[in-house]
Scaffold this motif. Structure first.
Motif, mmCIF file in Angstrom:
data_model
loop_
_atom_site.group_PDB
_atom_site.id
_atom_site.type_symbol
_atom_site.label_atom_id
_atom_site.label_comp_id
_atom_site.label_asym_id
_atom_site.label_seq_id
_atom_site.Cartn_x
_atom_site.Cartn_y
_atom_site.Cartn_z
ATOM 1 N N VAL A 289 -11.445 4.955 18.984
ATOM 2 C CA VAL A 289 -10.770 3.761 19.487
ATOM 3 C C VAL A 289 -10.269 4.005 20.898
ATOM 4 C CG1 VAL A 289 -8.698 2.314 19.231
ATOM 5 C CG2 VAL A 289 -10.081 2.890 17.227
ATOM 6 N N VAL A 290 -10.414 3.006 21.750
ATOM 7 C CA VAL A 290 -9.845 3.030 23.097
ATOM 8 C C VAL A 290 -8.739 1.981 23.147
ATOM 9 C CG1 VAL A 290 -10.300 2.750 25.565
ATOM 10 C CG2 VAL A 290 -12.069 3.715 24.072
ATOM 11 N N ASP A 291 -7.568 2.380 23.627
ATOM 12 C CA ASP A 291 -6.433 1.460 23.688
ATOM 13 C C ASP A 291 -5.569 1.824 24.893
ATOM 14 O OD1 ASP A 291 -5.175 -0.698 21.725
ATOM 15 O OD2 ASP A 291 -3.511 0.435 22.569
ATOM 16 N N ALA A 292 -4.546 1.023 25.142
ATOM 17 C CA ALA A 292 -3.663 1.291 26.281
ATOM 18 C C ALA A 292 -2.797 2.516 26.045
ATOM 19 C CB ALA A 292 -2.782 0.072 26.561
ATOM 20 N N THR A 293 -2.397 2.763 24.789
ATOM 21 C CA THR A 293 -1.551 3.911 24.476
ATOM 22 C C THR A 293 -2.230 4.791 23.434
ATOM 23 O OG1 THR A 293 -0.324 2.913 22.621
ATOM 24 C CG2 THR A 293 0.490 2.475 24.864
ATOM 25 N N ALA A 294 -1.939 6.091 23.509
ATOM 26 C CA ALA A 294 -2.523 7.029 22.552
ATOM 27 C C ALA A 294 -1.906 6.847 21.172
ATOM 28 C CB ALA A 294 -2.323 8.459 23.047
ATOM 29 N N MET A 295 -0.641 6.467 21.105
ATOM 30 C CA MET A 295 0.002 6.260 19.811
ATOM 31 C C MET A 295 -0.711 5.174 19.019
ATOM 32 S SD MET A 295 4.010 5.434 18.870
ATOM 33 C CE MET A 295 4.159 4.022 19.952
ATOM 34 N N ARG A 296 -0.985 4.058 19.656
ATOM 35 C CA ARG A 296 -1.661 2.963 18.960
ATOM 36 C C ARG A 296 -3.124 3.318 18.668
ATOM 37 N NH1 ARG A 296 -1.267 -2.391 17.692
ATOM 38 N NH2 ARG A 296 -3.130 -3.687 18.006
ATOM 39 N N ALA A 297 -3.797 3.968 19.621
ATOM 40 C CA ALA A 297 -5.184 4.373 19.393
ATOM 41 C C ALA A 297 -5.278 5.334 18.220
ATOM 42 C CB ALA A 297 -5.757 5.013 20.658
ATOM 43 N N ASP A 298 -4.340 6.267 18.126
ATOM 44 C CA ASP A 298 -4.298 7.246 17.040
ATOM 45 C C ASP A 298 -4.205 6.549 15.683
ATOM 46 O OD1 ASP A 298 -4.100 9.644 15.688
ATOM 47 O OD2 ASP A 298 -2.162 10.215 16.524
ATOM 48 N N ALA A 299 -3.248 5.635 15.556
ATOM 49 C CA ALA A 299 -3.053 4.934 14.288
ATOM 50 C C ALA A 299 -4.213 3.989 13.973
ATOM 51 C CB ALA A 299 -1.732 4.159 14.319
ATOM 52 N N LEU A 300 -4.713 3.288 14.984
ATOM 53 C CA LEU A 300 -5.821 2.363 14.756
ATOM 54 C C LEU A 300 -7.086 3.094 14.308
ATOM 55 C CD1 LEU A 300 -5.519 -0.173 17.720
ATOM 56 C CD2 LEU A 300 -5.355 -0.715 15.282
ATOM 57 N N ALA A 301 -7.355 4.264 14.896
ATOM 58 C CA ALA A 301 -8.541 5.019 14.501
ATOM 59 C C ALA A 301 -8.474 5.390 13.022
ATOM 60 C CB ALA A 301 -8.681 6.273 15.361
#
Length: 355
Positions: A289-301
């Protein structure tokens, strides 16, 4: 140094061994002006690469500041440290509001948001089941739990049994034995905090990595965009599946090809579906997942990986999440990407020889 060689050095270092154990910090060449800091954290390693570090900043001091910041985050969110704030909260059997740090609230608010979005596929209360399956702190059983054990622990799982209050910062359990595990989001949070620390000091060209969760800003060496490798999800091998080119944002990958055990010829992944209590069984090998923040990308993945190749892709398209799904089918890997992911410049290396 050519970018592809740097990529090889970063991606294919032996697991658990860092290229720069201490601050070797150092411009890799006079032309690149690349400072590379690294160390151990959160049961894995971190790496910080900075292009054109301002002369006023002492790299040794910056290295200590980063290490201190990560120690603080571990002291808040680790389930492996008995004295961490999260461990103390987990031991607390009260069902009224318990005061916690603003950092814990920030991470839990994001976690609860992803839980609602994924209808429980992402759930930080899944810890009791993770521990039961032998993937948690100090529990390596490599045995399949009994149905009775599974049902008992499932009673303790459910993100709706956890309430989070922003002001004053506090958390409340609906059951006293709720156990929170932030391992699927804390590394991303740590990456974001390091990025904030760098930018607060006027550093705007960097790549931060903790255990494969990354955040990028500005340009890489020689003025080129940062190039991020997506690993081919093969157990026991280190190959590149695809390379992304980015100048900002965060990248996170979730997969089942590293941490698992086998019994009677069947693989049991460390990634559990909180809704069933069982390891995932679909053919999805990894999600990036690519996102603006690593926290959200981590959880979304993690959420998309649990949901699987059909439901996960549908949610990612619906929410316009840039995501790459790698599916194992008939001994081969098939890619499925969301429309927003295809807009990111990348190179497919599946047909190349392994490095």
């Amino acid at each position: 140094m050519p970018w592809i060689l740097k990529l090889i050095l970063r991606l294919f270092r032996p697991a658990g061994i860092l290229l720069c154990l201490v601050l070797t910090a150092c411009a890799e060449s006079g032309e690149d002006h690349l400072t590379w800091l690294s160390g151990a954290t959160m049961g894995t390693g971190y790496s910080v690469k900075i292009v054109d570090l301002p002369a006023r900043i002492d790299p040794e001091v910056l290295d200590r500041d980063i290490a201190r910041l990560l120690e603080e985050i571990n002291g808040l969110m680790s389930t492996y440290q008995a004295d961490s704030e999260l461990s103390r909260f987990n031991r607390n059997k009260r069902t009224d509001w318990v005061s916690v740090s603003t950092e814990i609230v920030k991470v839990l608010e994001e976690a609860q948001s992803i839980s609602r979005l994924s209808k429980g596929a992402f759930d930080v209360t899944v810890g009791p089941l993770v521990n039961l399956w032998g993937f948690g702190p100090g529990s390596y059983t490599n045995e399949i739990p009994s149905r009775r054990e599974m049902e008992a622990e499932k009673e303790r799982v459910g993100f709706k049994q956890l309430q989070v209050r922003h002001s004053p910062p506090a958390v409340r359990k609906k059951r006293g034995d709720i156990y929170v595990d932030l391992s699927a989001i804390a590394k991303g949070y740590g990456v974001d905090r390091i990025a904030e620390l760098l930018e607060a000091q006027g550093i705007y060209h960097y790549l931060v990595d903790i255990g494969g969760e990354e955040r990028i800003q500005g340009h890489g060496p020689e003025g080129a965009p940062w190039r991020i490798a997506i690993e081919r999800p093969v157990a026991g091998e280190r190959r590149v599946q695809r390379i992304l080119e980015l100048d900002s944002g965060a990248v996170a990958t979730s997969g089942n090809y590293r941490n698992y055990f086998e019994q009677d010829g069947k693989r049991y992944s460390h990634t559990l579906d909180p809704r069933t209590g069982w390891p995932i069984t679909h053919k999805l090998a990894s999600v990036t997942v690519v996102d603006a923040t690593a926290m959200r990308a981590d959880a979304l993945a993690t959420a998309l990986f649990v949901l699987g190749p059909e439901e996960g892709l549908q949610l990612a398209e619906q929410e316009q999440i840039p995501a790459l799904f790698i599916i194992k089918m008939s001994g081969r890997f098939r890619e499925r990407a969301t429309r927003s992911f295809t807009k990111i410049r990348s190179w497919d290396l599946r047909e190349k020889e392994s490095f």
